[in-house]
Design a protein around this motif. Structure first.
Motif, PDB file in Angstrom:
ATOM      1  N   SER A  47       0.817  -1.194   0.000  1.00  0.00           N
ATOM      2  CA  SER A  47       0.000   0.000   0.000  1.00  0.00           C
ATOM      3  C   SER A  47       0.856   1.251   0.000  1.00  0.00           C
ATOM      4  O   SER A  47       0.516   2.253  -0.632  1.00  0.00           O
ATOM      5  N   LEU A  48       2.024   1.169   0.642  1.00  0.00           N
ATOM      6  CA  LEU A  48       2.979   2.288   0.634  1.00  0.00           C
ATOM      7  C   LEU A  48       3.448   2.571  -0.799  1.00  0.00           C
ATOM      8  O   LEU A  48       3.479   3.719  -1.258  1.00  0.00           O
ATOM      9  N   ILE A  49       3.819   1.504  -1.486  1.00  0.00           N
ATOM     10  CA  ILE A  49       4.294   1.626  -2.868  1.00  0.00           C
ATOM     11  C   ILE A  49       3.183   2.179  -3.762  1.00  0.00           C
ATOM     12  O   ILE A  49       3.395   3.071  -4.580  1.00  0.00           O
ATOM     13  N   GLN A  50       1.971   1.628  -3.564  1.00  0.00           N
ATOM     14  CA  GLN A  50       0.845   2.055  -4.401  1.00  0.00           C
ATOM     15  C   GLN A  50       0.584   3.554  -4.261  1.00  0.00           C
ATOM     16  O   GLN A  50       0.436   4.261  -5.243  1.00  0.00           O
ATOM     17  N   SER A  51       0.576   4.023  -2.989  1.00  0.00           N
ATOM     18  CA  SER A  51       0.265   5.448  -2.841  1.00  0.00           C
ATOM     19  C   SER A  51       1.417   6.309  -3.340  1.00  0.00           C
ATOM     20  O   SER A  51       1.178   7.356  -3.928  1.00  0.00           O
ATOM     21  N   ASN A  52       2.637   5.840  -3.154  1.00  0.00           N
ATOM     22  CA  ASN A  52       3.772   6.625  -3.642  1.00  0.00           C
ATOM     23  C   ASN A  52       3.747   6.763  -5.168  1.00  0.00           C
ATOM     24  O   ASN A  52       3.961   7.838  -5.720  1.00  0.00           O
ATOM     25  N   ILE A  53       3.458   5.657  -5.841  1.00  0.00           N
ATOM     26  CA  ILE A  53       3.457   5.689  -7.304  1.00  0.00           C
ATOM     27  C   ILE A  53       2.229   6.416  -7.843  1.00  0.00           C
ATOM     28  O   ILE A  53       2.305   7.141  -8.826  1.00  0.00           O
ATOM     29  N   SER A  54       1.103   6.218  -7.153  1.00  0.00           N
ATOM     30  CA  SER A  54      -0.133   6.856  -7.619  1.00  0.00           C
ATOM     31  C   SER A  54      -0.069   8.374  -7.462  1.00  0.00           C
ATOM     32  O   SER A  54      -0.636   9.115  -8.255  1.00  0.00           O
TER      33      SER A  54
ATOM     34  N   GLY B  34      -2.644   6.058 -14.767  1.00  0.00           N
ATOM     35  CA  GLY B  34      -1.621   7.053 -14.455  1.00  0.00           C
ATOM     36  C   GLY B  34      -0.439   6.441 -13.714  1.00  0.00           C
ATOM     37  O   GLY B  34       0.722   6.642 -14.088  1.00  0.00           O
ATOM     38  N   ALA B  35      -0.764   5.667 -12.683  1.00  0.00           N
ATOM     39  CA  ALA B  35       0.291   5.040 -11.883  1.00  0.00           C
ATOM     40  C   ALA B  35       1.074   4.024 -12.718  1.00  0.00           C
ATOM     41  O   ALA B  35       2.310   3.993 -12.687  1.00  0.00           O
ATOM     42  N   LEU B  36       0.345   3.216 -13.493  1.00  0.00           N
ATOM     43  CA  LEU B  36       1.025   2.178 -14.270  1.00  0.00           C
ATOM     44  C   LEU B  36       1.841   2.789 -15.421  1.00  0.00           C
ATOM     45  O   LEU B  36       2.904   2.277 -15.766  1.00  0.00           O
ATOM     46  N   TYR B  37       1.334   3.905 -15.948  1.00  0.00           N
ATOM     47  CA  TYR B  37       2.079   4.578 -17.013  1.00  0.00           C
ATOM     48  C   TYR B  37       3.407   5.093 -16.470  1.00  0.00           C
ATOM     49  O   TYR B  37       4.437   5.037 -17.144  1.00  0.00           O
ATOM     50  N   SER B  38       3.404   5.550 -15.236  1.00  0.00           N
ATOM     51  CA  SER B  38       4.653   6.035 -14.645  1.00  0.00           C
ATOM     52  C   SER B  38       5.611   4.872 -14.396  1.00  0.00           C
ATOM     53  O   SER B  38       6.830   5.033 -14.507  1.00  0.00           O
ATOM     54  N   VAL B  39       5.055   3.684 -14.106  1.00  0.00           N
ATOM     55  CA  VAL B  39       5.918   2.506 -13.959  1.00  0.00           C
ATOM     56  C   VAL B  39       6.569   2.182 -15.307  1.00  0.00           C
ATOM     57  O   VAL B  39       7.775   1.934 -15.390  1.00  0.00           O
ATOM     58  N   VAL B  40       5.759   2.226 -16.367  1.00  0.00           N
ATOM     59  CA  VAL B  40       6.297   1.961 -17.705  1.00  0.00           C
ATOM     60  C   VAL B  40       7.395   2.975 -18.037  1.00  0.00           C
ATOM     61  O   VAL B  40       8.504   2.603 -18.444  1.00  0.00           O
ATOM     62  N   LEU B  41       7.091   4.243 -17.843  1.00  0.00           N
ATOM     63  CA  LEU B  41       8.023   5.297 -18.233  1.00  0.00           C
ATOM     64  C   LEU B  41       9.307   5.290 -17.411  1.00  0.00           C
ATOM     65  O   LEU B  41      10.342   5.779 -17.856  1.00  0.00           O
ATOM     66  N   SER B  42       9.240   4.730 -16.188  1.00  0.00           N
ATOM     67  CA  SER B  42      10.453   4.666 -15.378  1.00  0.00           C
ATOM     68  C   SER B  42      11.411   3.612 -15.936  1.00  0.00           C
ATOM     69  O   SER B  42      12.582   3.578 -15.582  1.00  0.00           O
ATOM     70  N   ILE B  43      10.884   2.766 -16.831  1.00  0.00           N
ATOM     71  CA  ILE B  43      11.711   1.714 -17.421  1.00  0.00           C
ATOM     72  C   ILE B  43      11.920   1.949 -18.910  1.00  0.00           C
ATOM     73  O   ILE B  43      13.003   1.732 -19.440  1.00  0.00           O
ATOM     74  N   MET B  44      10.848   2.389 -19.577  1.00  0.00           N
ATOM     75  CA  MET B  44      10.884   2.618 -21.029  1.00  0.00           C
ATOM     76  C   MET B  44      10.566   4.079 -21.309  1.00  0.00           C
ATOM     77  O   MET B  44       9.404   4.468 -21.313  1.00  0.00           O
ATOM     78  N   PHE B  76      -3.080  -3.870  -7.098  1.00  0.00           N
ATOM     79  CA  PHE B  76      -2.089  -2.958  -7.655  1.00  0.00           C
ATOM     80  C   PHE B  76      -0.716  -3.612  -7.750  1.00  0.00           C
ATOM     81  O   PHE B  76       0.003  -3.444  -8.734  1.00  0.00           O
ATOM     82  N   THR B  77      -0.368  -4.386  -6.710  1.00  0.00           N
ATOM     83  CA  THR B  77       0.933  -5.061  -6.720  1.00  0.00           C
ATOM     84  C   THR B  77       1.036  -5.998  -7.922  1.00  0.00           C
ATOM     85  O   THR B  77       2.043  -6.026  -8.633  1.00  0.00           O
ATOM     86  N   TRP B  78      -0.046  -6.730  -8.132  1.00  0.00           N
ATOM     87  CA  TRP B  78      -0.096  -7.679  -9.245  1.00  0.00           C
ATOM     88  C   TRP B  78       0.033  -6.941 -10.587  1.00  0.00           C
ATOM     89  O   TRP B  78       0.822  -7.320 -11.448  1.00  0.00           O
ATOM     90  N   MET B  79      -0.708  -5.845 -10.715  1.00  0.00           N
ATOM     91  CA  MET B  79      -0.687  -5.082 -11.964  1.00  0.00           C
ATOM     92  C   MET B  79       0.659  -4.404 -12.176  1.00  0.00           C
ATOM     93  O   MET B  79       1.171  -4.316 -13.284  1.00  0.00           O
ATOM     94  N   MET B  80       1.248  -3.952 -11.065  1.00  0.00           N
ATOM     95  CA  MET B  80       2.529  -3.270 -11.156  1.00  0.00           C
ATOM     96  C   MET B  80       3.620  -4.235 -11.621  1.00  0.00           C
ATOM     97  O   MET B  80       4.482  -3.871 -12.435  1.00  0.00           O
TER      98      MET B  80
END
Lengths: 272, 181
Positions: A47-54, B34-44, B76-80
């Motif tokens: 949940s920490l990671i989720q809120s940080n990234i979100s 938005g969150a997942l796009y930032s995960v993508v962009l942090s890598i690609m 979210f963890t799974w999707m991330m």
């Protein structure tokens, strides 16, 4: 086992970020079932990671959503009442889904879904059977009403005919009084002067005994002529056509009538 | 059906996704893209390719939702993790990582041909890497952002596997402490 040491070892973070080896992940998942503290630590870090990234998410280009929706267009289902559509076919063109269906977990979900579907289906069966029964009963009731209405219609028609005959001024009315010993009995002949059709109305006659029937006679030049049997009819009964007569009489005869009247069984008679 | 403006709990959302409901997917996209796009962009960092990855990621999530096991962790963890893996796969298939390995690990990256690219240092978890101890940065870069296994890193950096494991764990604990509110 020292749960706290395990939690603080960094394995939780490694696992959540997807960096644990398969063995490490399997071990953690097993321990998380056993020790709620481990599960809590996993959830807390996730949940920490989720809120940080979100927090500083980056909005993708607006058209991307529509693009993805279009790509999945054929895979959306209509809203259902069922929780999981067990019968949803797994498209064979998607290898990932084929793999998924072979995992025990997937079978479990499918089994659960199938059970739910069965129960829901049974519910629907009952519901529709109930509906069917109710509609079927309604139909029966309507049919009975229809029959009753038809009976009323028939009765109404014959009564209407009776009234018409009573009101018709062209009808020659012949009142037949009771013979000696049967003074109370009365029947009336309505003789249509245009068509010579004969109608009879039983004002008062005893109920014919079983196997017997009243028969109307026209007396023509002193000879009796059969004018028909008086059966079950509402109001006025239509009899035979009698071109000419001087008298009408009613006798009680065997069922089906007689060739010649039984005069000692004469009930009523009237001269024209 | 619930209104699209409704907030779903994670369990409700997952159930509706398993029912193949379009509005659930739409909600998922609106709330997590938005969150997942930032995960993508942090890598690609290449925006155009990142868009392709994000599309692939959402299609994967949609098609594999049956595999998501809520008892093992958050949605979210799974999707991330799906997102991270898809992004790394894309980078590898495009040969991006060769270029990246030769540069300063946490340096800002601009696309060489001048198309829209992203300063990946400011995105998602990567921005936190700066705050890590020097000795941890390259480990996190290699393990998390480039997807090397600990065994591969051990060989690559010529450090014993046990040390890689210990340091990576220590790095992630430090990461946790940095993001703790």
């Amino acid at each position: 086992m020292d749960v706290n040491a395990y939690i603080e070892s960094g394995i939780i973070e490694t696992y959540v970020l997807g960096l644990a080896s398969a063995e490490e992940a399997a071990e953690l998942e097993a321990l998380a079932v056993q020790y709620p503290g481990i599960k809590q630590a996993v959830d807390a870090f996730a949940s920490l990671i989720q809120s940080n990234i979100s927090e500083d998410g980056i909005t993708p280009p607006a058209e991307l959503k529509q693009q993805i929706m279009d790509a999945l267009e054929d895979e959306f289902e209509e809203p259902k009442m069922v929780i999981i559509p067990a019968e949803t076919p797994v498209p064979v063109s998607q290898p990932a889904k084929v793999v998924q269906i072979t995992t025990p977990g997937a079978w479990r979900y499918i089994a659960v879904a199938a059970s739910i579907l069965l129960v829901v289906s049974a519910g629907f069966n009952y519901f529709y059977y109930d509906k069917y029964s109710s509609v079927s009963n309604d139909y029966e009731a309507l049919l009975n009403n229809q029959k009753t209405l038809q009976a009323y219609q028939t009765k109404y028609n014959s009564l209407q005919q009776t009234v018409n005959i009573f009101q018709d001024s062209a009808m020659h009315v012949v009142k037949m009084g009771g013979v000696k010993g049967r003074e109370g009995d009365v029947a009336t002949v309505y003789w249509d002067t245009r068509t010579k059709d004969v109608y009879v109305y039983v004002n008062k006659l005893p109920q014919a005994p079983t196997g017997k029937q009243y028969q109307l006679w026209a007396i023509v030049d002193g000879k009796p002529v059969d004018a028909g049997l008086i059966g079950d009819c509402d109001g006025v009964c239509k009899m035979k056509n009698i071109p000419t007569a001087q008298m009408f009489a009613v006798t009680l005869e065997k069922e089906g009538g007689s060739q010649q009247p039984t005069f000692d069984q004469m009930y009523v008679a009237g001269k024209i | 059906m619930p209104d699209i403006a409704n907030k779903y709990t994670e369990a409700e959302l997952v159930a509706l996704l398993k029912e193949r409901q379009q509005q659930a997917f739409s909600y998922l996209y609106d709330n997590y893209s938005g969150a997942l796009y930032s995960v993508v962009l942090s890598i690609m960092p290449d925006r155009e390719m990142a868009n392709d990855v994000l599309q692939e990621v959402f299609i994967k999530i949609w098609r594999q939702i049956e595999m998501y096991d809520a008892t093992k962790g958050r949605l979210f963890t799974w999707m991330m993790n799906i997102t991270r893996n898809a992004s790394i796969d894309m980078v590898r298939s495009k040969g991006f990582n060769n270029n990246q390995q030769n540069r300063e690990l946490t340096e800002a990256v601009y696309d060489s041909v001048g198309t829209v690219s992203t300063n990946i240092d400011k995105i998602g978890l990567r921005k936190l890497v700066f705050k890590l101890k020097e000795e941890y940065r390259s480990l996190v870069e290699l393990a998390y952002f480039q997807g090397y296994t600990q065994d591969e890193i051990s060989k690559m950096l010529d450090i014993p596997l046990g040390t890689v494991k210990t340091r990576l764990r220590a790095a992630l604990i430090q990461l946790r402490e940095i993001i703790k509110p």
